[in-house]
Design a protein around this motif. Structure first.
Motif, PDB file in Angstrom:
ATOM      1  N   GLU A 297       0.836  -1.197   0.000  1.00 38.31           N
ATOM      2  CA  GLU A 297       0.000   0.000   0.000  1.00 38.31           C
ATOM      3  C   GLU A 297       0.871   1.246   0.000  1.00 38.31           C
ATOM      4  O   GLU A 297       1.940   1.262   0.599  1.00 38.31           O
ATOM      5  N   GLN A 298       0.371   2.260  -0.677  1.00 38.14           N
ATOM      6  CA  GLN A 298       1.008   3.577  -0.656  1.00 38.14           C
ATOM      7  C   GLN A 298      -0.123   4.577  -0.577  1.00 38.14           C
ATOM      8  O   GLN A 298      -1.021   4.570  -1.414  1.00 38.14           O
ATOM      9  N   SER A 299      -0.076   5.442   0.462  1.00 40.86           N
ATOM     10  CA  SER A 299      -1.268   6.234   0.778  1.00 40.86           C
ATOM     11  C   SER A 299      -1.487   7.403  -0.171  1.00 40.86           C
ATOM     12  O   SER A 299      -2.569   7.938  -0.223  1.00 40.86           O
ATOM     13  N   GLY A 300      -0.486   7.827  -0.907  1.00 42.39           N
ATOM     14  CA  GLY A 300      -0.657   8.959  -1.814  1.00 42.39           C
ATOM     15  C   GLY A 300       0.522   9.021  -2.763  1.00 42.39           C
ATOM     16  O   GLY A 300       1.442   8.205  -2.686  1.00 42.39           O
ATOM     17  N   TRP A 301       0.490  10.000  -3.656  1.00 42.89           N
ATOM     18  CA  TRP A 301       1.513  10.038  -4.706  1.00 42.89           C
ATOM     19  C   TRP A 301       2.904  10.208  -4.119  1.00 42.89           C
ATOM     20  O   TRP A 301       3.884   9.734  -4.706  1.00 42.89           O
ATOM     21  N   ASP A 302       3.003  10.858  -2.953  1.00 46.37           N
ATOM     22  CA  ASP A 302       4.316  11.027  -2.335  1.00 46.37           C
ATOM     23  C   ASP A 302       4.412  10.237  -1.021  1.00 46.37           C
ATOM     24  O   ASP A 302       5.188  10.568  -0.145  1.00 46.37           O
ATOM     25  N   GLY A 303       3.587   9.188  -0.917  1.00 45.95           N
ATOM     26  CA  GLY A 303       3.568   8.385   0.306  1.00 45.95           C
ATOM     27  C   GLY A 303       4.731   7.397   0.375  1.00 45.95           C
ATOM     28  O   GLY A 303       5.563   7.325  -0.532  1.00 45.95           O
ATOM     29  N   THR A 304       4.751   6.654   1.467  1.00 46.99           N
ATOM     30  CA  THR A 304       5.779   5.643   1.665  1.00 46.99           C
ATOM     31  C   THR A 304       5.202   4.274   1.321  1.00 46.99           C
ATOM     32  O   THR A 304       4.047   3.987   1.645  1.00 46.99           O
ATOM     33  N   LEU A 305       6.009   3.438   0.678  1.00 43.12           N
ATOM     34  CA  LEU A 305       5.548   2.106   0.299  1.00 43.12           C
ATOM     35  C   LEU A 305       5.555   1.187   1.521  1.00 43.12           C
ATOM     36  O   LEU A 305       6.567   1.036   2.200  1.00 43.12           O
ATOM     37  N   LYS A 306       4.402   0.594   1.786  1.00 46.30           N
ATOM     38  CA  LYS A 306       4.320  -0.425   2.841  1.00 46.30           C
ATOM     39  C   LYS A 306       4.150  -1.790   2.183  1.00 46.30           C
ATOM     40  O   LYS A 306       3.290  -1.942   1.309  1.00 46.30           O
ATOM     41  N   THR A 307       4.950  -2.761   2.572  1.00 46.60           N
ATOM     42  CA  THR A 307       4.834  -4.109   2.033  1.00 46.60           C
ATOM     43  C   THR A 307       4.416  -5.027   3.184  1.00 46.60           C
ATOM     44  O   THR A 307       5.010  -4.981   4.256  1.00 46.60           O
ATOM     45  N   TYR A 308       3.395  -5.821   2.951  1.00 49.07           N
ATOM     46  CA  TYR A 308       2.862  -6.665   4.024  1.00 49.07           C
ATOM     47  C   TYR A 308       3.411  -8.080   3.933  1.00 49.07           C
ATOM     48  O   TYR A 308       3.512  -8.644   2.838  1.00 49.07           O
ATOM     49  N   THR A 309       3.736  -8.644   5.060  1.00 45.99           N
ATOM     50  CA  THR A 309       4.179 -10.029   5.082  1.00 45.99           C
ATOM     51  C   THR A 309       2.979 -10.962   4.932  1.00 45.99           C
ATOM     52  O   THR A 309       3.117 -12.099   4.511  1.00 45.99           O
ATOM     53  N   MET A 310       1.807 -10.457   5.280  1.00 43.96           N
ATOM     54  CA  MET A 310       0.566 -11.221   5.127  1.00 43.96           C
ATOM     55  C   MET A 310      -0.430 -10.264   4.458  1.00 43.96           C
ATOM     56  O   MET A 310      -0.502  -9.116   4.866  1.00 43.96           O
ATOM     57  N   PRO A 311      -1.136 -10.701   3.433  1.00 41.96           N
ATOM     58  CA  PRO A 311      -1.988  -9.730   2.731  1.00 41.96           C
ATOM     59  C   PRO A 311      -3.074  -9.169   3.632  1.00 41.96           C
ATOM     60  O   PRO A 311      -3.569  -9.857   4.526  1.00 41.96           O
ATOM     61  N   ARG A 312      -3.435  -7.928   3.396  1.00 42.98           N
ATOM     62  CA  ARG A 312      -4.570  -7.320   4.090  1.00 42.98           C
ATOM     63  C   ARG A 312      -5.815  -7.523   3.232  1.00 42.98           C
ATOM     64  O   ARG A 312      -5.753  -7.403   2.014  1.00 42.98           O
ATOM     65  N   VAL A 313      -6.925  -7.824   3.896  1.00 40.91           N
ATOM     66  CA  VAL A 313      -8.189  -8.077   3.186  1.00 40.91           C
ATOM     67  C   VAL A 313      -9.202  -7.010   3.584  1.00 40.91           C
ATOM     68  O   VAL A 313      -9.449  -6.795   4.777  1.00 40.91           O
TER      69      VAL A 313
END
Lengths: 368, 368
Positions: A297-313
């Motif tokens: 997930e990335q919250s906006g055009w200049d956001g930070t990339l979050k990578t999940y070890t387990m998918p979010r539903v």
């Protein structure tokens, strides 16, 4: 699309922003369009000439181009702030002329009209500046509405409205940039709203993915009908092929689904259950019915990339803002949603996409 | 409202949640209703008996009450989790009986039916549990839709639909409590959505203030009409007084505006330009047309109170999420918006509200 419809006997005209290559062989008139007037890249480039340091940078200025199939595009004028408010007026006029010319010649036609509005910078035409009473952004919305009305009026005037499919859509959700994030002026602020959905362009949230889609085809498509079914922009290729009696290429996998029977109301199901969500060349999410799995997930055009070890539903029906991970107890959702991703990845291995940095033009290796 | 309509010759029945006093003299049947079946306070009290520590607390349990004007309300049963899914079914049945009785006696009637759903805990009736396929919250929405349909069917069946005003509305925006904020179970999670608007109940944002409002009066109110005009819940008193030929009290200031001509379509303007927004006894904001001034903000029911030294100004038309303070350059908005607040404060000084902790019943001091 233009190549396909051109082969089926359609005159093809494009007016507006291309952004799919700015080198010879990659322009619209190299890709099936008989004619093109517009800009090769994005509209923020119209600000370049007015910015400190650009003149000395060695970066080439963008030109408005006028092109005919088989010829090198002509440079009409630099794309600068003086022309930015005016260009969509010219795009509309050229589209109308093209429609008129072909209607009178009784020639079937395909017009692709990607307006430069509502992209940054927000500068309405002088006729619309101040007209809405709600600032330049709302002025620009009025302008697009009005130009769209002109196109519909042109079809009526030429008595071809009943035999013309008119689609109003967008290729991405809104842009919205907060005043405090930028040095934008009141005039150039980007005020797009995604309504109930989370976030805006440059994310993998619904606010980036959901777009308006209205289609008009009198006596064929029922007016006023709406649906919660999923339809993807890439479904337009096989769908319009069916409608126009054209043929989709057989030498490559086609990701689109023919939704023509859904649009005419012959079925209530679109035939599409979901899709894979990319940001750049990375897979961020998978959508399936009202559910969405996020791997990143990335919250906006200049956001930070979050990578999940387990998918979010997320349950988009109950949680359109995509806030609450309900993987537990809905661990059955990945089982249902991930089939399409697996199919997609297998297909990518069998038919690899063009590698980054590949020589242009590119010929794919022979399929196994 | 009930007192006013009762004086105008209406039978008055109420079924559901009151929450305006649980002491003798303050019940619905002391305030103009001929009969009442329901609960005095909020529905979260139905969980009390099942919670650790409650039995030993000395706090009195809530009872479902059945009341007739002029008599002490009867305790029907404790309001516990076993009855929580069933109560709205009983409220609907009692409302239908009341309507039937009065229609047959040719007596004009006023029914006020404040459902206990969709409040916490989220427990649909067994008939609706699992019916939506989207969890208990969506089941509950189906349940309310269905019960509302029953009421409309009752009017049709009695052949009084054309002469009955039917209003579907709410007294606040949705509740939505995130799973990670509480120890709610899947079954009791509160999944309300305010669509494009910011936040939910217990704030001064639009998500708390905007409510559905649908009114049906065949041959009098045009079906399908909708409007961006502002109408406030408190406008219902003078509006329904006009429609019913009743009289609003003359011995106190009435904050409501008669919007009857707006509802019937005789005017396009509601007559209301804005209102003052309270949280508890504090003024948080002032709304005026599409603008809103915030003096204080609280982001959610358990949020922190922020008090501004300079009001924040939001343009709800361009910024429905109330994120961007545009006081500059719109310093003219406070000048336009604050007149109604000044008028309100002058009125409060002339007619002071009941002080906190005042003896009940309370008699106001003589007006100057």
């Amino acid at each position: 699309m233009a190549e396909m419809l051109s082969s089926a006997g359609y005159a093809t005209g494009m007016y507006g922003k291309w952004h799919l290559g700015r080198t010879p062989g990659r322009f619209p008139t190299d890709q099936g369009f008989d004619e093109w007037y517009g800009i090769p890249n994005s509209t923020d480039e119209s600000t370049y000439a007015s910015l400190d340091g650009f003149a000395q940078s060695g970066v080439k200025e963008t030109y408005v181009l006028d092109a005919v199939k088989g010829q090198t595009p002509k440079q009409v004028r630099p794309y600068r702030l003086d022309y930015r408010p005016l260009i969509d007026r010219d795009l509309t006029d050229r589209a109308k002329s093209f429609i008129r010319k072909n209607a009178k010649a009784n020639k079937p036609f395909f017009v692709y009209l990607p307006y430069t509005a509502t992209h940054f910078p927000t500068m309405p035409h002088p006729v619309f500046r101040g007209k809405s009473g709600n600032g330049p952004w709302a002025d620009l919305l009025m302008q697009i509405d009005s130009y769209t009305g002109e196109l519909l009026d042109t079809l009526e005037e030429l008595d071809i409205a009943d035999n013309t499919i008119f689609i109003f859509t967008a290729d991405n959700g809104p842009e919205a940039v907060r005043r405090d994030n930028t040095n934008l002026t009141t005039e150039t602020i980007i005020n797009g709203s995604s309504g109930p959905w989370r976030s805006t362009l440059f994310t993998s949230y619904e606010g980036a993915l959901r777009v308006p889609f209205a289609i008009r085809w009198p006596n064929k498509i029922k007016p006023g009908r709406h649906s919660d079914e999923i339809v993807h922009a890439m479904d337009m290729l096989p769908t319009l092929a069916t409608v126009a009696g054209a043929e989709v290429p057989q030498d490559r996998p086609i990701d689109g689904v023919d939704v023509s029977e859904f649009l005419t109301g012959d079925t209530n199901k679109s035939g599409r259950e979901g899709f894979v969500v990319y940001m750049g060349d990375q897979i961020f999410a998978v959508k399936w019915r009202n559910w969405k799995l996020h791997f990143k997930e990335q919250s906006g055009w200049d956001g930070t990339l979050k990578t999940y070890t387990m998918p979010r539903v997320y349950n988009l029906f109950l949680d359109p803002q995509e806030r609450n991970n309900v993987l537990f107890p809905h661990t059955w959702v990945p089982k249902a949603a991930l089939g399409q991703l697996q199919e997609h990845i297998v297909s990518l291995k069998q038919h690899p996409p063009i590698p980054m940095g590949a020589k242009d033009p590119y010929s794919p290796p022979a399929t196994k």
